[in-house]
Design an enzyme around this catalytic site. Structure first.
Site, PDB file in Angstrom:
ATOM      1  N   GLU A 172      38.047  27.474  43.561  1.00  0.00           N
ATOM      2  CA  GLU A 172      36.656  27.896  43.640  1.00  0.00           C
ATOM      3  C   GLU A 172      35.652  26.742  43.765  1.00  0.00           C
ATOM      4  O   GLU A 172      34.932  26.426  42.807  1.00  0.00           O
ATOM      5  CB  GLU A 172      36.263  28.768  42.425  1.00  0.00           C
ATOM      6  CG  GLU A 172      37.051  30.041  42.321  1.00  0.00           C
ATOM      7  CD  GLU A 172      36.478  31.017  41.280  1.00  0.00           C
ATOM      8  OE1 GLU A 172      35.524  30.637  40.562  1.00  0.00           O
ATOM      9  OE2 GLU A 172      36.968  32.147  41.207  1.00  0.00           O
ATOM     10  N   GLU A 181      43.247  35.603  42.500  1.00  0.00           N
ATOM     11  CA  GLU A 181      42.818  36.069  41.176  1.00  0.00           C
ATOM     12  C   GLU A 181      42.150  37.416  41.329  1.00  0.00           C
ATOM     13  O   GLU A 181      41.369  37.618  42.272  1.00  0.00           O
ATOM     14  CB  GLU A 181      41.774  35.127  40.545  1.00  0.00           C
ATOM     15  CG  GLU A 181      42.332  33.880  39.947  1.00  0.00           C
ATOM     16  CD  GLU A 181      41.245  33.011  39.303  1.00  0.00           C
ATOM     17  OE1 GLU A 181      40.213  33.553  38.831  1.00  0.00           O
ATOM     18  OE2 GLU A 181      41.432  31.787  39.282  1.00  0.00           O
TER      19      GLU A 181
HETATM   20  C1  NOJ Z   1      37.593  32.560  38.168  1.00  0.00           C
HETATM   21  C2  NOJ Z   1      38.147  31.321  37.557  1.00  0.00           C
HETATM   22  O1  NOJ Z   1      39.016  30.716  38.457  1.00  0.00           O
HETATM   23  C3  NOJ Z   1      38.854  31.553  36.222  1.00  0.00           C
HETATM   24  O2  NOJ Z   1      39.052  30.321  35.636  1.00  0.00           O
HETATM   25  C4  NOJ Z   1      38.025  32.476  35.372  1.00  0.00           C
HETATM   26  O3  NOJ Z   1      38.582  32.632  34.099  1.00  0.00           O
HETATM   27  C5  NOJ Z   1      37.903  33.812  36.060  1.00  0.00           C
HETATM   28  N1  NOJ Z   1      37.200  33.608  37.307  1.00  0.00           N
HETATM   29  C6  NOJ Z   1      37.143  34.875  35.267  1.00  0.00           C
HETATM   30  O4  NOJ Z   1      35.832  34.480  35.102  1.00  0.00           O
END
Ligand code: NOJ
Length: 446
Positions: A166, A354
């Protein structure tokens, strides 16, 4: 109930990241990361929580491997902590830190779970941050060296690497408005060097990884608008335009365009001409482009839009619409449009790296009953099926997260896990959603 179905070769798994689960911040010679320092010096993390213990996975990794095996996961997406491997960010590798990941990978492979490594999930070595971090053009060289050390040391154990998790969060939250470590507030235009240096680092590392025979994925996130009325062709066109727009320096197209298309977009140059002139040097774009096999997206929630004049407006959701515990909308339709858009623009195999839901989970005497999260997964996997049926080449799905863990600014108040983790004892209890995904994963082979 009509459950989403997947082909035999589709990769299912769960994801975590080092700072969010490992704990043991100083064990075996680990160096400081920017998140170690941030949590102990800033006042902004909920309840003054930190990742010092997290899920204690540095010590309890065997339990995590057992859980993944019992889940029936094909793959585990976890991150390597850079300062565990290179305590100062560069120089002599720390054999004990590397041993941790070697042991973890060996145990995963023994259980038939493929280790997939994220190289950078936000825990930059503090020593490199003191030298300017991502604002320093030399960062790319340090990252490429680190990638080479990890790939060489983990050898055949790992065949798939994700570089940066990200860039939107890393640069947007870390360098533009400063909510995340290292807490810099350079503003949108001011943080463009961080985007560009991150891309150079991605490109240099990707070339090395490809030369070593590895596969490489680039992972973005980003807003996911979708047309409130799918039959309105003009609205659909505007949504696609929005998805392609360089709204901020770190917006997804500004990351994926240089990697997959070889350059920033014309809209980007129109908006950020001065920043581009100051930062982009001859030969940079060739360093960034290519060598990346998968276009990967982290996605949690979308939002419907309607037309307003020449542009778009967010449609107000009806009062009482479902929300996650952290206030994010439960709205699955955006992922279909995002996947369709990404495949149409970049024509690269996609991975959903994710996806998950934060719920107020409370253990009962007979387990953790997270019906809302089951419904969430069902909704999102159905949309994923729909995008695949429309031609998007989607290769993998990773649930976020294997474990309830340290959720950055929300500390331990937030629970995204398939497995409940007691924040005091670190005991693990699989939730009902764990068993739901276990069924979906195993049904695929029937
Ligand atoms: C994206 C992130 O990569 C992760 O580290 C985070 O816990 C999740 N979103 C949820 O916010």
């Amino acid at each position: 109930m009509n459950e989403p179905k997947f082909g035999k070769n589709f990769i299912f798994g769960a994801a975590t990241s080092a700072y969010q689960i490992e704990g043991s911040p100083a064990a075996d010679g680990k160096g400081l990361s920017v998140w170690d320092v941030f949590c102990h010096t800033q006042d902004t993390v909920y309840n003054h929580d930190d990742g010092d213990r997290a899920c204690d996975s540095y010590l309890r990794w065997r339990e995590d491997v057992e859980l993944l095996a019992s889940l029936g996961a094909d793959a585990y997406r976890f991150s390597v902590s850079w300062p565990r491997v290179l305590p100062e960010g560069a120089g002599k590798p720390n054999p004990k830190g590397l041993d941790y990941y070697k042991k973890l990978c060996d145990a995963l492979l023994e259980k038939g779970v493929r280790p997939c490594v994220t190289l950078y999930h936000w825990d930059m070595p503090y020593a490199l941050s003191l030298k300017g971090g991502l604002m320093n053009r030399d960062f790319a060289g340090r990252f490429a060296d680190y990638a080479a050390v990890v790939a060489r040391e983990l050898g055949d154990r790992v065949s798939l690497y994700f570089t940066f998790n990200e860039p939107e969060s890393i640069v947007g939250a870390g360098y533009c408005y400063g909510a995340f470590a290292p807490g810099c507030k350079f503003g949108d235009r001011g943080s463009f060097p961080a985007v560009h240096n991150l891309l150079l680092a991605h490109g240099d590392a990707a070339r090395i990884l490809k030369d070593m025979g590895k596969e490489v994925g680039a992972v973005c996130s980003g807003p996911a608008p979708y047309p409130a009325d799918e039959k309105d062709g003009e609205l659909v066109r505007l949504v696609e335009k929005q998805l392609a727009s360089p709204e901020f320096v770190w917006s997804t197209p500004n990351i994926f365009d240089p990697i997959f298309l070889g350059d920033y977009s014309a809209e980007f140059y129109a908006k950020y001409r001065k920043e581009a002139e100051r930062t982009i040097k001859q030969g940079d774009l060739a360093r960034i482009a290519g060598n990346t096999d998968y276009c990967c997206i982290n996605h949690y929630s979308g939002y419907p839009v309607i037309r307003k004049g020449e542009g778009l407006e967010k449609l107000r959701r009806p009062s009482g619409s479902p929300l996650m515990a952290n206030g994010w909308d439960v709205d699955e339709k955006g992922i279909y449009w995002t996947l369709k858009f990404l495949y149409g623009r970049y024509k690269k195999p996609l991975m959903l790296t994710e996806n998950g839901m934060d719920c107020h989970d409370i253990p009962s005497s007979d387990g953790v009953h997270d019906a809302a999260r089951i419904d969430y997964f069902r909704r999102f996997l159905t949309q994923l099926n729909r995008a695949a049926a429309d031609g998007a080449d989607i290769r993998a799905y990773f649930a976020w997260s294997l474990l309830d863990n340290f959720e950055w600014l929300a500390g331990y108040s937030s629970r995204f896990g398939l497995v409940y983790v007691d924040a005091q004892t670190c005991n693990r209890i699989p939730k009902d959603s764990f068993y739901y995904l276990q069924r979906i994963f195993s049904d695929r082979n029937k």
